[in-house]
Scaffold this motif. Structure first.
Motif, PDB file in Angstrom:
ATOM      1  N   ARG A 200       0.868  -1.468   0.031  1.00 41.26           N
ATOM      2  CA  ARG A 200      -0.241  -0.163   0.291  1.00 41.26           C
ATOM      3  C   ARG A 200       0.857   1.128  -0.170  1.00 41.26           C
ATOM      4  O   ARG A 200       0.362   2.465   0.397  1.00 41.26           O
ATOM      5  CB  ARG A 200      -0.845  -0.163   1.295  1.00 41.26           C
ATOM      6  N   GLY A 201       2.137   1.070  -0.283  1.00 47.57           N
ATOM      7  CA  GLY A 201       3.102   2.291  -0.238  1.00 47.57           C
ATOM      8  C   GLY A 201       3.648   2.475   0.973  1.00 47.57           C
ATOM      9  O   GLY A 201       4.359   3.584   1.163  1.00 47.57           O
ATOM     10  N   GLY A 202       3.215   1.646   2.217  1.00 44.56           N
ATOM     11  CA  GLY A 202       3.977   2.129   3.443  1.00 44.56           C
ATOM     12  C   GLY A 202       5.292   2.095   3.351  1.00 44.56           C
ATOM     13  O   GLY A 202       5.965   0.964   2.572  1.00 44.56           O
ATOM     14  N   ARG A 203       5.979   2.695   4.360  1.00 40.78           N
ATOM     15  CA  ARG A 203       7.464   2.458   4.473  1.00 40.78           C
ATOM     16  C   ARG A 203       7.928   1.463   5.632  1.00 40.78           C
ATOM     17  O   ARG A 203       7.228   1.479   6.453  1.00 40.78           O
ATOM     18  CB  ARG A 203       8.230   3.930   4.495  1.00 40.78           C
ATOM     19  N   ALA A 204       9.188   1.309   5.648  1.00 40.45           N
ATOM     20  CA  ALA A 204       9.678   0.415   6.648  1.00 40.45           C
ATOM     21  C   ALA A 204       9.932   0.998   7.978  1.00 40.45           C
ATOM     22  O   ALA A 204       9.818   0.525   9.025  1.00 40.45           O
ATOM     23  CB  ALA A 204      11.123  -0.022   6.375  1.00 40.45           C
ATOM     24  N   ASP A 205       9.800   2.468   7.821  1.00 46.72           N
ATOM     25  CA  ASP A 205       9.995   3.237   9.218  1.00 46.72           C
ATOM     26  C   ASP A 205       8.510   3.828   9.645  1.00 46.72           C
ATOM     27  O   ASP A 205       8.507   4.760  10.440  1.00 46.72           O
ATOM     28  CB  ASP A 205      10.894   4.481   9.180  1.00 46.72           C
ATOM     29  N   SER A 206       7.599   3.051   9.683  1.00 46.50           N
ATOM     30  CA  SER A 206       6.193   3.417   9.721  1.00 46.50           C
ATOM     31  C   SER A 206       5.961   2.829  11.112  1.00 46.50           C
ATOM     32  O   SER A 206       6.486   2.121  11.486  1.00 46.50           O
ATOM     33  CB  SER A 206       5.106   3.143   8.577  1.00 46.50           C
ATOM     34  N   TRP A 207       4.777   3.393  11.632  1.00 46.48           N
ATOM     35  CA  TRP A 207       4.500   3.112  13.211  1.00 46.48           C
ATOM     36  C   TRP A 207       3.814   1.500  13.030  1.00 46.48           C
ATOM     37  O   TRP A 207       3.498   1.081  12.355  1.00 46.48           O
ATOM     38  CB  TRP A 207       3.360   4.011  13.662  1.00 46.48           C
ATOM     39  N   ARG A 208       4.323   0.948  14.097  1.00 47.55           N
ATOM     40  CA  ARG A 208       3.947  -0.481  14.301  1.00 47.55           C
ATOM     41  C   ARG A 208       3.461  -0.411  16.080  1.00 47.55           C
ATOM     42  O   ARG A 208       4.346   0.205  16.721  1.00 47.55           O
ATOM     43  CB  ARG A 208       4.622  -1.528  13.927  1.00 47.55           C
ATOM     44  N   ALA A 209       2.680  -1.278  16.294  1.00 49.59           N
ATOM     45  CA  ALA A 209       2.377  -1.682  17.608  1.00 49.59           C
ATOM     46  C   ALA A 209       3.552  -2.279  18.416  1.00 49.59           C
ATOM     47  O   ALA A 209       4.466  -3.042  17.645  1.00 49.59           O
ATOM     48  CB  ALA A 209       1.256  -2.660  17.925  1.00 49.59           C
ATOM     49  N   ALA A 210       3.963  -2.209  19.747  1.00 53.99           N
ATOM     50  CA  ALA A 210       5.023  -2.819  20.365  1.00 53.99           C
ATOM     51  C   ALA A 210       4.561  -4.425  20.559  1.00 53.99           C
ATOM     52  O   ALA A 210       3.389  -4.675  20.767  1.00 53.99           O
ATOM     53  CB  ALA A 210       5.284  -2.252  21.868  1.00 53.99           C
ATOM     54  N   ARG A 211       5.532  -5.176  20.351  1.00 52.90           N
ATOM     55  CA  ARG A 211       5.460  -6.605  20.791  1.00 52.90           C
ATOM     56  C   ARG A 211       5.944  -6.962  22.194  1.00 52.90           C
ATOM     57  O   ARG A 211       6.935  -6.330  22.559  1.00 52.90           O
ATOM     58  CB  ARG A 211       6.097  -7.545  19.448  1.00 52.90           C
ATOM     59  N   ARG A 212       5.524  -8.125  22.529  1.00 50.19           N
ATOM     60  CA  ARG A 212       5.851  -8.652  23.875  1.00 50.19           C
ATOM     61  C   ARG A 212       7.374  -8.813  24.169  1.00 50.19           C
ATOM     62  O   ARG A 212       8.145  -8.259  25.148  1.00 50.19           O
ATOM     63  CB  ARG A 212       5.208  -9.747  24.427  1.00 50.19           C
ATOM     64  N   ASP A 213       7.950  -9.304  23.033  1.00 49.81           N
ATOM     65  CA  ASP A 213       9.285  -9.715  23.110  1.00 49.81           C
ATOM     66  C   ASP A 213      10.474  -8.739  22.373  1.00 49.81           C
ATOM     67  O   ASP A 213      11.711  -9.305  22.108  1.00 49.81           O
ATOM     68  CB  ASP A 213       9.730 -11.132  22.646  1.00 49.81           C
ATOM     69  N   ASP A 214       9.964  -7.459  22.230  1.00 51.30           N
ATOM     70  CA  ASP A 214      10.865  -6.547  21.386  1.00 51.30           C
ATOM     71  C   ASP A 214      12.239  -6.396  22.165  1.00 51.30           C
ATOM     72  O   ASP A 214      13.228  -6.542  21.606  1.00 51.30           O
ATOM     73  CB  ASP A 214      10.183  -5.094  21.149  1.00 51.30           C
ATOM     74  N   LEU A 215      12.500  -6.345  23.429  1.00 52.96           N
ATOM     75  CA  LEU A 215      13.372  -5.937  23.929  1.00 52.96           C
ATOM     76  C   LEU A 215      14.458  -7.121  23.867  1.00 52.96           C
ATOM     77  O   LEU A 215      15.570  -7.183  23.966  1.00 52.96           O
ATOM     78  CB  LEU A 215      13.216  -5.404  25.208  1.00 52.96           C
ATOM     79  N   GLU A 216      13.841  -8.210  24.520  1.00 56.01           N
ATOM     80  CA  GLU A 216      14.482  -9.697  24.346  1.00 56.01           C
ATOM     81  C   GLU A 216      15.269  -9.906  23.017  1.00 56.01           C
ATOM     82  O   GLU A 216      16.374 -10.598  22.991  1.00 56.01           O
ATOM     83  CB  GLU A 216      13.708 -10.604  24.751  1.00 56.01           C
ATOM     84  N   GLU A 217      14.383  -9.600  22.071  1.00 55.54           N
ATOM     85  CA  GLU A 217      14.907  -9.885  20.481  1.00 55.54           C
ATOM     86  C   GLU A 217      16.191  -8.909  20.182  1.00 55.54           C
ATOM     87  O   GLU A 217      17.216  -9.462  19.637  1.00 55.54           O
ATOM     88  CB  GLU A 217      13.820  -9.647  19.569  1.00 55.54           C
ATOM     89  N   VAL A 218      16.181  -7.813  20.697  1.00 49.56           N
ATOM     90  CA  VAL A 218      17.332  -6.622  20.466  1.00 49.56           C
ATOM     91  C   VAL A 218      18.595  -7.357  21.360  1.00 49.56           C
ATOM     92  O   VAL A 218      19.549  -7.380  20.805  1.00 49.56           O
ATOM     93  CB  VAL A 218      16.993  -5.493  20.926  1.00 49.56           C
ATOM     94  N   ALA A 219      18.056  -7.809  22.472  1.00 50.21           N
ATOM     95  CA  ALA A 219      19.312  -8.251  23.419  1.00 50.21           C
ATOM     96  C   ALA A 219      19.776  -9.492  22.901  1.00 50.21           C
ATOM     97  O   ALA A 219      21.149  -9.663  22.827  1.00 50.21           O
ATOM     98  CB  ALA A 219      18.840  -8.530  24.640  1.00 50.21           C
ATOM     99  N   ALA A 220      19.116 -10.314  22.160  1.00 51.36           N
ATOM    100  CA  ALA A 220      20.024 -11.443  21.616  1.00 51.36           C
ATOM    101  C   ALA A 220      20.588 -11.063  20.470  1.00 51.36           C
ATOM    102  O   ALA A 220      21.717 -11.892  20.350  1.00 51.36           O
ATOM    103  CB  ALA A 220      18.542 -12.641  21.384  1.00 51.36           C
ATOM    104  N   ARG A 221      20.011 -10.166  19.505  1.00 47.78           N
ATOM    105  CA  ARG A 221      21.009  -9.708  18.396  1.00 47.78           C
ATOM    106  C   ARG A 221      22.147  -9.366  18.817  1.00 47.78           C
ATOM    107  O   ARG A 221      23.197  -9.337  18.085  1.00 47.78           O
ATOM    108  CB  ARG A 221      20.064  -9.039  17.416  1.00 47.78           C
ATOM    109  N   ALA A 222      22.415  -8.469  19.755  1.00 51.37           N
ATOM    110  CA  ALA A 222      23.479  -7.808  20.365  1.00 51.37           C
ATOM    111  C   ALA A 222      24.486  -8.645  21.117  1.00 51.37           C
ATOM    112  O   ALA A 222      25.213  -8.387  21.687  1.00 51.37           O
ATOM    113  CB  ALA A 222      22.978  -6.684  21.049  1.00 51.37           C
TER     114      ALA A 222
END
Length: 297
Positions: A200-222
């Motif tokens: 629909r023409g949306g961009r990768a930096d558009s808003w999305r709802a927070a997910r339960r494991d967002d922080l844990e996923e970042v920690a795992a990647r780092a």
């Protein structure tokens, strides 16, 4: 900490004429004067849990206009911050660094040491910590509002970790569940004009709802080890609708929508979405919950 209702004096609105470009300095000041303090309870809760004080050597990734650094410095911490936003960082310097023409310190004595060291850029721009490696790294920009934000933070954390001592704490923060965050209903405006997906023409930096494991996923990647978490109430309170719109626009979360549909329609949509949270006296009040995750290097 008692939430503070933000009272903002009106001045010429650079957003009022859609033909004019957004003034980056004005938006940065809107962030510093209106919006940033909404996250003060989060900063305080993290510092209290980690007993931030004179022994703390703090490195802030994305320090913005410096409120979190100022709070840490007031507790005795030695603080360093980096940010890619030059306008916000200029405001952090105003808050944290002594005026070169009037250095602090006792009369006739040496000038006081700067309360912080600040640099434009990412972790590579940070000077080495004084007195040893950093023992606390914070990333207070909340994860869970923009598609791709968690993927973008992990590489920056990977670059910051070598600056820290083994066993140092790393703190990640994010929005709580959408059902616990009244502001989520307003932030959905950010995704409407640009569409909700590539088809629909949306961009990768558009808003999305927070997910339960967002922080844990970042920690795992780092490559970080989670070591506890918490939730903090951070209500957003504004003196009037104008202040609320200005504060929320200063976050940058509506930039994609504004590029797709111009600023004026986005401002009107944001104001309309805020109406259910406006009280009879004109103030705006939105309860929110934010999460933090403490990790170890």
């Amino acid at each position: 900490m008692t939430p503070t209702l933000v009272r903002h004096h009106r001045y010429t609105d650079p957003y009022a004429d859609p033909s004019l470009p957004v003034d980056a300095g004005t938006r940065a000041r809107d962030w510093a004067e209106i919006q940033e303090r909404m996250l003060a309870p989060l900063y305080e809760a993290v510092y209290e849990r980690l007993e931030v004080g004179a022994a703390t050597r703090l490195f802030s990734l994305g320090c913005g206009s410096g409120l979190a650094l100022l709070i840490a410095a007031s507790r005795g911490a030695r603080v360093t911050g980096v940010d890619t936003d030059r306008e916000r960082l200029a405001l952090a310097r105003e808050r944290l660094l002594p005026d070169p023409g009037h250095p602090a310190g006792p009369p006739g004595g040496p000038a006081a040491e700067p309360a912080a060291r600040l640099a434009v850029g990412g972790p590579a721009a940070a000077p080495p910590a004084e007195g040893g490696p950093y023992n606390l790294i914070t990333a207070f920009h909340p994860i869970g509002c923009v598609a791709g934000d968690s993927e973008g933070l992990a590489p920056a954390l990977e670059s910051a970790v070598p600056l820290a001592a083994r066993g140092a704490a790393v703190v990640l923060t994010g929005w709580g569940p959408p059902e616990r965050c009244a502001t989520a209903a307003v932030l959905r405006v950010a995704s409407r004009p640009a569409g909700s997906g590539p088809e629909r023409g949306g961009r990768a930096d558009s808003w999305r709802a927070a997910r339960r494991d967002d922080l844990e996923e970042v920690a795992a990647r780092a490559g970080l080890r989670p070591d506890g978490s918490g939730r903090v109430s951070c209500p957003f309170g504004y003196a009037d609708l104008d202040s609320a719109v200005r504060g929320l626009l200063s976050t940058g979360l509506f930039d994609t929508a504004a590029r797709a549909a111009d600023r004026a329609p986005v401002e009107k949509e944001v104001a309309r979405a805020l109406r259910p949270y406006q009280r009879p006296d004109g103030t705006v009040w939105m309860p929110n919950v934010f999460r933090y995750l403490v990790c170890l290097v």
